[in-house]
Design a protein around this motif. Structure first.
Motif, PDB file in Angstrom:
ATOM      1  N   ILE A 103      25.533   5.339 -11.801  1.00 50.19           N
ATOM      2  CA  ILE A 103      24.320   5.733 -11.082  1.00 50.19           C
ATOM      3  C   ILE A 103      23.121   4.926 -11.571  1.00 50.19           C
ATOM      4  CG2 ILE A 103      22.675   7.626 -10.747  1.00 50.19           C
ATOM      5  CD1 ILE A 103      25.135   9.523 -10.775  1.00 50.19           C
ATOM      6  N   THR A 104      22.987   4.785 -12.877  1.00 46.02           N
ATOM      7  CA  THR A 104      21.869   4.023 -13.441  1.00 46.02           C
ATOM      8  C   THR A 104      21.907   2.577 -12.959  1.00 46.02           C
ATOM      9  OG1 THR A 104      21.772   5.467 -15.385  1.00 46.02           O
ATOM     10  CG2 THR A 104      20.748   3.298 -15.590  1.00 46.02           C
ATOM     11  N   GLU A 105      23.083   1.965 -12.974  1.00 41.62           N
ATOM     12  CA  GLU A 105      23.218   0.579 -12.511  1.00 41.62           C
ATOM     13  C   GLU A 105      22.930   0.458 -11.011  1.00 41.62           C
ATOM     14  OE1 GLU A 105      23.519  -2.260 -14.257  1.00 41.62           O
ATOM     15  OE2 GLU A 105      23.227  -0.898 -15.939  1.00 41.62           O
ATOM     16  N   SER A 106      23.423   1.397 -10.225  1.00 44.89           N
ATOM     17  CA  SER A 106      23.167   1.371  -8.777  1.00 44.89           C
ATOM     18  C   SER A 106      21.674   1.503  -8.489  1.00 44.89           C
ATOM     19  CB  SER A 106      23.916   2.505  -8.074  1.00 44.89           C
ATOM     20  OG  SER A 106      25.292   2.321  -8.157  1.00 44.89           O
ATOM     21  N   PHE A 107      21.001   2.334  -9.265  1.00 45.91           N
ATOM     22  CA  PHE A 107      19.561   2.494  -9.087  1.00 45.91           C
ATOM     23  C   PHE A 107      18.824   1.198  -9.414  1.00 45.91           C
ATOM     24  CE2 PHE A 107      15.318   3.756 -10.607  1.00 45.91           C
ATOM     25  CZ  PHE A 107      14.845   4.347  -9.451  1.00 45.91           C
ATOM     26  N   LYS A 108      19.222   0.532 -10.493  1.00 46.05           N
ATOM     27  CA  LYS A 108      18.610  -0.753 -10.856  1.00 46.05           C
ATOM     28  C   LYS A 108      18.813  -1.775  -9.740  1.00 46.05           C
ATOM     29  CE  LYS A 108      19.209  -0.405 -15.857  1.00 46.05           C
ATOM     30  NZ  LYS A 108      19.960  -0.957 -17.007  1.00 46.05           N
ATOM     31  N   GLU A 109      20.031  -1.844  -9.222  1.00 42.40           N
ATOM     32  CA  GLU A 109      20.324  -2.783  -8.137  1.00 42.40           C
ATOM     33  C   GLU A 109      19.505  -2.459  -6.896  1.00 42.40           C
ATOM     34  OE1 GLU A 109      24.525  -2.705  -7.431  1.00 42.40           O
ATOM     35  OE2 GLU A 109      24.988  -3.382  -9.471  1.00 42.40           O
ATOM     36  N   LEU A 110      19.350  -1.189  -6.614  1.00 44.85           N
ATOM     37  CA  LEU A 110      18.577  -0.757  -5.453  1.00 44.85           C
ATOM     38  C   LEU A 110      17.114  -1.176  -5.588  1.00 44.85           C
ATOM     39  CD1 LEU A 110      18.740   0.938  -2.819  1.00 44.85           C
ATOM     40  CD2 LEU A 110      18.153   2.920  -4.206  1.00 44.85           C
ATOM     41  N   GLN A 111      16.574  -1.029  -6.778  1.00 37.12           N
ATOM     42  CA  GLN A 111      15.175  -1.398  -7.003  1.00 37.12           C
ATOM     43  C   GLN A 111      14.939  -2.900  -6.915  1.00 37.12           C
ATOM     44  OE1 GLN A 111      14.059   0.577 -10.718  1.00 37.12           O
ATOM     45  NE2 GLN A 111      12.659   1.771  -9.455  1.00 37.12           N
ATOM     46  N   THR A 112      15.920  -3.684  -7.281  1.00 36.89           N
ATOM     47  CA  THR A 112      15.739  -5.137  -7.274  1.00 36.89           C
ATOM     48  C   THR A 112      16.171  -5.787  -5.968  1.00 36.89           C
ATOM     49  OG1 THR A 112      17.893  -5.447  -8.320  1.00 36.89           O
ATOM     50  CG2 THR A 112      15.974  -5.333  -9.773  1.00 36.89           C
ATOM     51  N   SER A 113      16.752  -5.013  -5.077  1.00 37.07           N
ATOM     52  CA  SER A 113      17.207  -5.549  -3.795  1.00 37.07           C
ATOM     53  C   SER A 113      16.008  -5.873  -2.898  1.00 37.07           C
ATOM     54  CB  SER A 113      18.116  -4.543  -3.095  1.00 37.07           C
ATOM     55  OG  SER A 113      18.462  -5.015  -1.827  1.00 37.07           O
ATOM     56  N   LYS A 114      16.050  -7.018  -2.271  1.00 37.28           N
ATOM     57  CA  LYS A 114      14.957  -7.450  -1.392  1.00 37.28           C
ATOM     58  C   LYS A 114      15.093  -6.863   0.012  1.00 37.28           C
ATOM     59  CE  LYS A 114      13.298 -10.445  -4.382  1.00 37.28           C
ATOM     60  NZ  LYS A 114      12.775  -9.778  -5.521  1.00 37.28           N
TER      61      LYS A 114
ATOM     62  N   SER B  64      26.739  14.944  -7.477  1.00 40.86           N
ATOM     63  CA  SER B  64      28.073  15.116  -8.072  1.00 40.86           C
ATOM     64  C   SER B  64      27.997  15.185  -9.590  1.00 40.86           C
ATOM     65  CB  SER B  64      28.987  13.957  -7.677  1.00 40.86           C
ATOM     66  OG  SER B  64      29.242  13.970  -6.311  1.00 40.86           O
ATOM     67  N   LEU B  65      27.220  14.296 -10.183  1.00 34.66           N
ATOM     68  CA  LEU B  65      27.060  14.295 -11.637  1.00 34.66           C
ATOM     69  C   LEU B  65      26.457  15.609 -12.105  1.00 34.66           C
ATOM     70  CD1 LEU B  65      27.222  12.924 -14.380  1.00 34.66           C
ATOM     71  CD2 LEU B  65      25.023  11.830 -13.883  1.00 34.66           C
ATOM     72  N   TYR B  66      25.439  16.081 -11.416  1.00 29.63           N
ATOM     73  CA  TYR B  66      24.801  17.349 -11.774  1.00 29.63           C
ATOM     74  C   TYR B  66      25.824  18.491 -11.722  1.00 29.63           C
ATOM     75  CZ  TYR B  66      21.543  21.248 -11.769  1.00 29.63           C
ATOM     76  OH  TYR B  66      20.888  22.414 -12.080  1.00 29.63           O
ATOM     77  N   THR B  67      26.613  18.521 -10.670  1.00 28.94           N
ATOM     78  CA  THR B  67      27.627  19.575 -10.520  1.00 28.94           C
ATOM     79  C   THR B  67      28.648  19.515 -11.641  1.00 28.94           C
ATOM     80  OG1 THR B  67      27.353  19.553  -8.128  1.00 28.94           O
ATOM     81  CG2 THR B  67      29.382  20.525  -8.973  1.00 28.94           C
ATOM     82  N   ILE B  68      29.082  18.321 -11.969  1.00 31.88           N
ATOM     83  CA  ILE B  68      30.053  18.165 -13.053  1.00 31.88           C
ATOM     84  C   ILE B  68      29.446  18.640 -14.374  1.00 31.88           C
ATOM     85  CG2 ILE B  68      31.339  16.480 -14.438  1.00 31.88           C
ATOM     86  CD1 ILE B  68      31.628  14.831 -11.822  1.00 31.88           C
ATOM     87  N   LEU B  69      28.186  18.281 -14.615  1.00 30.13           N
ATOM     88  CA  LEU B  69      27.527  18.660 -15.868  1.00 30.13           C
ATOM     89  C   LEU B  69      27.379  20.170 -16.011  1.00 30.13           C
ATOM     90  CD1 LEU B  69      24.721  15.964 -16.101  1.00 30.13           C
ATOM     91  CD2 LEU B  69      26.542  16.328 -17.757  1.00 30.13           C
ATOM     92  N   ILE B  70      26.955  20.835 -14.936  1.00 31.00           N
ATOM     93  CA  ILE B  70      26.673  22.272 -15.077  1.00 31.00           C
ATOM     94  C   ILE B  70      27.886  23.160 -14.820  1.00 31.00           C
ATOM     95  CG2 ILE B  70      24.236  21.999 -14.511  1.00 31.00           C
ATOM     96  CD1 ILE B  70      24.959  23.303 -11.754  1.00 31.00           C
ATOM     97  N   SER B  71      28.925  22.612 -14.194  1.00 28.42           N
ATOM     98  CA  SER B  71      30.079  23.450 -13.880  1.00 28.42           C
ATOM     99  C   SER B  71      31.295  23.095 -14.721  1.00 28.42           C
ATOM    100  CB  SER B  71      30.454  23.303 -12.403  1.00 28.42           C
ATOM    101  OG  SER B  71      29.393  23.729 -11.584  1.00 28.42           O
ATOM    102  N   TYR B  72      31.852  21.937 -14.459  1.00 29.74           N
ATOM    103  CA  TYR B  72      33.127  21.578 -15.054  1.00 29.74           C
ATOM    104  C   TYR B  72      33.041  21.236 -16.533  1.00 29.74           C
ATOM    105  CZ  TYR B  72      34.128  21.250 -10.095  1.00 29.74           C
ATOM    106  OH  TYR B  72      34.246  21.530  -8.765  1.00 29.74           O
ATOM    107  N   CYS B  73      31.975  20.576 -16.945  1.00 28.48           N
ATOM    108  CA  CYS B  73      31.874  20.098 -18.326  1.00 28.48           C
ATOM    109  C   CYS B  73      30.905  20.920 -19.178  1.00 28.48           C
ATOM    110  CB  CYS B  73      31.413  18.640 -18.346  1.00 28.48           C
ATOM    111  SG  CYS B  73      32.546  17.508 -17.549  1.00 28.48           S
TER     112      CYS B  73
END
Length: 133
Positions: A39-50, A99-108
């Motif tokens: 997610i962090t990498e995708s966000f970085k790519e999104l910010q740098t995309s022209k 999805s990450l939030y759900t995994i953090l608060i539920s499954y893990c």
């Protein structure tokens, strides 16, 4: 001929054991860690995309550290952010964050240990140390 057959069977057994060892299912922690990095990498790519909409510049920062308790609030804020709904990449990123939030608060929930609750640390990502050769 028999020693050759034994060697062949031994080789097959060793290869099978190696494949089984590397095919271990991911743990909750490893899944959360890899998804947060993705997610962090995708966000970085999104910010740098022209080619992406200018609204991306207004999105809340999305640097994630799953060892920081504030990551839960960071994910909630990002998913609830009202802007950029017309941008497909942002919607996909919001789904991953949800999805990450759900995994953090539920499954893990019981498997994770938060080492800090420093919300400011999630605003300014720390660069990884430079390795000297």
């Amino acid at each position: 001929k028999l020693p050759t057959m034994k060697m062949l069977l031994l080789l097959i057994a060793l290869l099978s054991a190696a494949l089984l060892a590397s095919a271990a299912p991911p743990t909750c922690y490893s899944r959360v860690l890899s998804l947060s990095k993705e997610i962090t990498e995708s966000f970085k790519e999104l910010q740098t995309s022209k080619t992406v909409d200018s609204c991306v510049e207004t999105l809340p920062r999305l640097y994630l550290d799953i060892h920081n308790y504030c990551v839960l609030a960071k994910l909630r804020d990002f998913v609830a952010y009202p802007g950029c709904d017309r941008v497909v990449e942002v919607n996909e990123l919001k789904e991953k964050a949800r999805s990450l939030y759900t995994i953090l608060i539920s499954y893990c929930r019981r498997d994770l240990v938060f080492l800090t609750d420093d919300c400011n640390a999630l605003e300014i990502p720390i660069s990884p140390p430079i390795e000297h050769s």
